[in-house]
Scaffold this motif. Sequence first.
Motif, PDB file in Angstrom:
ATOM      1  N   TRP A  38      -0.460  -6.329   2.835  1.00  0.00           N
ATOM      2  CA  TRP A  38      -0.045  -5.300   1.878  1.00  0.00           C
ATOM      3  C   TRP A  38       1.029  -4.367   2.436  1.00  0.00           C
ATOM      4  O   TRP A  38       1.024  -3.161   2.209  1.00  0.00           O
ATOM      5  N   LEU A  70       0.832  -1.192   0.000  1.00  0.00           N
ATOM      6  CA  LEU A  70       0.000   0.000   0.000  1.00  0.00           C
ATOM      7  C   LEU A  70       0.872   1.250   0.000  1.00  0.00           C
ATOM      8  O   LEU A  70       1.934   1.287   0.637  1.00  0.00           O
ATOM      9  N   THR A  86      -1.017   1.507   8.642  1.00  0.00           N
ATOM     10  CA  THR A  86      -2.001   0.802   7.820  1.00  0.00           C
ATOM     11  C   THR A  86      -3.249   0.467   8.618  1.00  0.00           C
ATOM     12  O   THR A  86      -4.384   0.686   8.156  1.00  0.00           O
TER      13      THR A  86
END
Length: 452
Positions: free
Chosen positions: A285, A95, A343
């Motif tokens: 991710w 990400l 995240t």
Amino acid sequence: MTTPPLASGPHGPHALRPLLDTVLDALTTGTRARGGPLPAGGPDAVTARLTGALGDLLPEHGDPDALRTLVHALAEGAADPADPLCAAHLHCPPLAVAAAADLAAAALNPSLDSWDQAPAASALEAEVTRVLAHETGLADALITTGGTESNQLALLLARETHGPALRLVHGANAHHSLPRAAWLLGLPAPVVVPTPAGTLDPADLDTVLAALPGPVVVAATAGTTDAGLIDPLPGIAAVCAAHGARLHIDAAYGGALALSPRHRHRVDGLAAAHTVTLDLHKIGWQPVAAGLLAVADPGELAALHQHADYLNADDDTDAGLPDLLHRSLRTTRRPDVLKIAVTLRTLGRTGLTHLIDQICARAHDLADLVEDHPALDLYGRPAISTVLFRPAGADDTTVATVRRTLLQHGRAVLGRARPDGRLWLKATLLNPHTRPDDLAHLLELVEGHTRT
């Protein structure tokens, strides 16, 4: 000669800003030059391009354009996990917010081996590991470099708890890092239970444990590397409890399913384990590295304790400075926790659930396309996000040639697996931006190269 600027300190952000523009521009031009999921030409061509860009690695006088040149070269020669046709491995596209957080971690450069090198990072790590451990039903967790280190730590804690005669029992479907960890730790040769159906059968495990004396640690798998299969964890946990065996679950691939209300039932049983491996640079991710080992009994972490007066002097610890040396086998340790925390906080449970559900749905879309394709065979419905398929009627040589041809041309990146003795093409879908038409194009490429 001018002293080059630093990345941190009061002038760090000012020094970094133009360099970031250079990096981003080079990533753009390098990706454009590559033009696909993988550089074309194979290993020799990639090496030639890279060494040509590198030139003299240690010139007499420095090259001010080296950052742009080498970032461009690396991007041009990269396997791009963000390309929908790059689907060979458990290699996720990170990400953007996680990569940005990783830049901050690199600039600040804290090292989590003593509090005075990482005051805020050590507090952040304690909170994040507690929260993620509780998601698995366990009490605490350590940050690791990934599944391999987590599995090694799990066996180390088991050995220190139960003694050097401890015997590892695992299925033939287990990750190679487990028997290697047993070898590294000087444990007896592992007992391997056949897994002809791809998962560890509790009845077969019961038979093995009934005939095996001494302390035993059983390693189950939640997400195999070949087909993404999940062992029947509740049944395995019950067998381990009946025999007094310790249970470790390697959930490097599948553990993140616990975050999704739709899919968490697939990993029921994690809370029954003594230790659980998680890996957020698979489903999560995150940029590499982002692994964890969750533990049921935090007291076992005392086995990792070391004393070094310059890092955890007794009087400092007595005065309230946290002792970090029992949190890892590593000394110098970067703050990988920052990107994980950013995240979690940015996406929240709903955002993470959406990504998990997306990749699982895409895997079923691909399986549907393969089932409907008369020239392709499907190995089985996906358990997580891995799909195995092969050209119908092809021999193993043809399957291997199709894969390597796609790699050589830079058209697509598929993995390989032999779950039943035959060679299958493997698509591991970890890109939530992948769409059904991307999957259809992937199958067109496979079919086209099968015909040639």
